[in-house]
Design a protein around this motif. Sequence first.
Motif, PDB file in Angstrom:
ATOM      1  N   ARG A   1      23.935  33.164   0.805  1.00  0.00           N
ATOM      2  CA  ARG A   1      24.045  31.802   1.323  1.00  0.00           C
ATOM      3  C   ARG A   1      25.482  31.533   1.776  1.00  0.00           C
ATOM      4  NH1 ARG A   1      20.859  27.160   0.384  1.00  0.00           N
ATOM      5  NH2 ARG A   1      22.016  25.225   0.717  1.00  0.00           N
ATOM      6  N   ALA A   2      26.434  31.904   0.946  1.00  0.00           N
ATOM      7  CA  ALA A   2      27.839  31.688   1.290  1.00  0.00           C
ATOM      8  C   ALA A   2      28.262  32.565   2.461  1.00  0.00           C
ATOM      9  CB  ALA A   2      28.712  31.977   0.074  1.00  0.00           C
ATOM     10  N   ALA A   3      27.815  33.819   2.471  1.00  0.00           N
ATOM     11  CA  ALA A   3      28.206  34.747   3.526  1.00  0.00           C
ATOM     12  C   ALA A   3      27.722  34.301   4.893  1.00  0.00           C
ATOM     13  CB  ALA A   3      27.661  36.138   3.204  1.00  0.00           C
ATOM     14  N   LEU A   4      26.562  33.646   4.918  1.00  0.00           N
ATOM     15  CA  LEU A   4      25.983  33.208   6.200  1.00  0.00           C
ATOM     16  C   LEU A   4      26.292  31.752   6.515  1.00  0.00           C
ATOM     17  CD1 LEU A   4      22.511  35.000   5.933  1.00  0.00           C
ATOM     18  CD2 LEU A   4      24.476  35.665   7.345  1.00  0.00           C
ATOM     19  N   GLY A   5      27.022  31.092   5.650  1.00  0.00           N
ATOM     20  CA  GLY A   5      27.396  29.707   5.912  1.00  0.00           C
ATOM     21  C   GLY A   5      26.240  28.737   5.864  1.00  0.00           C
TER      22      GLY A   5
ATOM     23  N   LEU B   1      18.736  22.690   2.802  1.00  0.00           N
ATOM     24  CA  LEU B   1      19.181  22.741   4.188  1.00  0.00           C
ATOM     25  C   LEU B   1      18.848  21.432   4.887  1.00  0.00           C
ATOM     26  CD1 LEU B   1      17.685  26.284   4.922  1.00  0.00           C
ATOM     27  CD2 LEU B   1      20.080  25.777   4.360  1.00  0.00           C
ATOM     28  N   ALA B   2      19.546  21.146   5.971  1.00  0.00           N
ATOM     29  CA  ALA B   2      19.299  19.896   6.682  1.00  0.00           C
ATOM     30  C   ALA B   2      17.970  19.926   7.433  1.00  0.00           C
ATOM     31  CB  ALA B   2      20.439  19.612   7.658  1.00  0.00           C
TER      32      ALA B   2
ATOM     33  N   THR C   1      21.992  25.576  14.030  1.00  0.00           N
ATOM     34  CA  THR C   1      23.243  26.235  13.637  1.00  0.00           C
ATOM     35  C   THR C   1      22.995  27.685  13.248  1.00  0.00           C
ATOM     36  OG1 THR C   1      22.957  25.532  11.327  1.00  0.00           O
ATOM     37  CG2 THR C   1      24.213  24.068  12.790  1.00  0.00           C
ATOM     38  N   HIS C   2      21.740  27.994  12.887  1.00  0.00           N
ATOM     39  CA  HIS C   2      21.342  29.340  12.486  1.00  0.00           C
ATOM     40  C   HIS C   2      19.983  29.664  13.104  1.00  0.00           C
ATOM     41  CE1 HIS C   2      24.167  28.168   9.309  1.00  0.00           C
ATOM     42  NE2 HIS C   2      24.298  29.441   8.969  1.00  0.00           N
TER      43      HIS C   2
ATOM     44  N   ALA D   1      17.719  34.541   1.788  1.00  0.00           N
ATOM     45  CA  ALA D   1      19.150  34.308   1.980  1.00  0.00           C
ATOM     46  C   ALA D   1      19.599  32.983   1.376  1.00  0.00           C
ATOM     47  CB  ALA D   1      19.490  34.349   3.467  1.00  0.00           C
ATOM     48  N   ALA D   2      18.812  31.926   1.598  1.00  0.00           N
ATOM     49  CA  ALA D   2      19.214  30.598   1.122  1.00  0.00           C
ATOM     50  C   ALA D   2      19.116  30.479  -0.392  1.00  0.00           C
ATOM     51  CB  ALA D   2      18.344  29.530   1.787  1.00  0.00           C
TER      52      ALA D   2
END
Length: 404
Positions: free
Chosen positions: A358-362, A58-59, A228-229, A351-352
């Motif tokens: 991961r895909a479902a939550l973007g 993640l960033a 973003t999250h 989740a990550a």
Amino acid sequence: MNLILNSLPGFAEALSTTERRFVGKDAPDQVRPFLSLWGRTEQTRLVCLPEIASELGLARVLIKDEGQRLGQGSFKSLGGAYALMVLFKQLLESHLNQKVQVPQLLSPTARDFARSVTVCCATDGNHGKSVAAGARLLGCRSVIFIHAGVSQTRAEAIGASEIVRVDGNYDQSVREAERVAAERGWLLVSDTSWPGYEEIPAIVGQGYTILAEEALRQTGEQGHGNPTHVFLQAGVGGFASSIAGYLAERLGRENLKVVIVEPDLAACLFESARAGELVSVTPTEPTIMAMLECYQPSLIAWRILEKLSSGFMTVTEQQAKQAVRRLADRVEEPIVAGESGAAGLAGLAAAASDGDMRAALGLSSDSRVLLINTETATDPASYTDIVGRAPAEVAAGRAENASA
């Protein structure tokens, strides 16, 4: 997959005028004048977790550390005490038949009146501690109801005039506090709501918007960019709905994904999302995430979360323990987080690390995630057992790094 994406009919509906009043952009302005009564208004720290961001691809991962909020050990000090101050001001104005300014709540006249007021609530620990602290500040009597699962350490830390232990779980203690308050004419300051009891929990939740406002200001000051999250742990959902509501109103709901995280042993919001309506769940066994051990959602919280939450997920006891250790074992700026306080990180890590979630939550290498450590080690013995070091030892490591 322990994730339910929000497919509820209310998802993406706009917040109501009343909801925006309590959790919208201007909500912190209503809270701020009352903070001065504490005599300390410093903001809590926002900590960057680059090693976790790198590990999870993640960033940014940022955590707002509420463990030292107002010297009370949790974010709850912003809610219960604030609501009591607001309600006491209303009572005092009615008693005096005149308007009262916030500083006057600590006047001799107010103190005399406060002796006639008894305030009560049910708690897992932190909310009751906040209400009791507000009562001491104003001079009111406080009676706090706790359930059988609240440890003696947490009970002793509440600092109320009187503690009443109720057989059963949190929801049963809520009902008992409501019953006794009605019977004796006490002021009930609950952080969960039900039909006919909505305004006071909304005021409690309004207090929490202060920490969300701080977090956005700090992300800007530190050059991280807007999140973003946000992964928000939930019990009845009051905290989660307040933070989600404020952030969505400030950032634009299209720019933020809200993920609700609960213990798998007490997942009333998760099950409500599954059922498509607000439901309660049957208790099985206690969770170490004691401050999240709730089995019936708050009505007003659910109304907000069904509109704003992108997903609802659960975490296990082991995932929570691992998150506590991750924060304690940091080389730079170790963080003392209780099991409930680390639940958001537990959810993010799960989740990550799962391709489907991961895909479902973007979640991606561009994602900037905000977490909130909602409490310090409220049960030091449990914390020491999980981490292998006492909370003071972990905190001392932070102080040593800061002075190096």
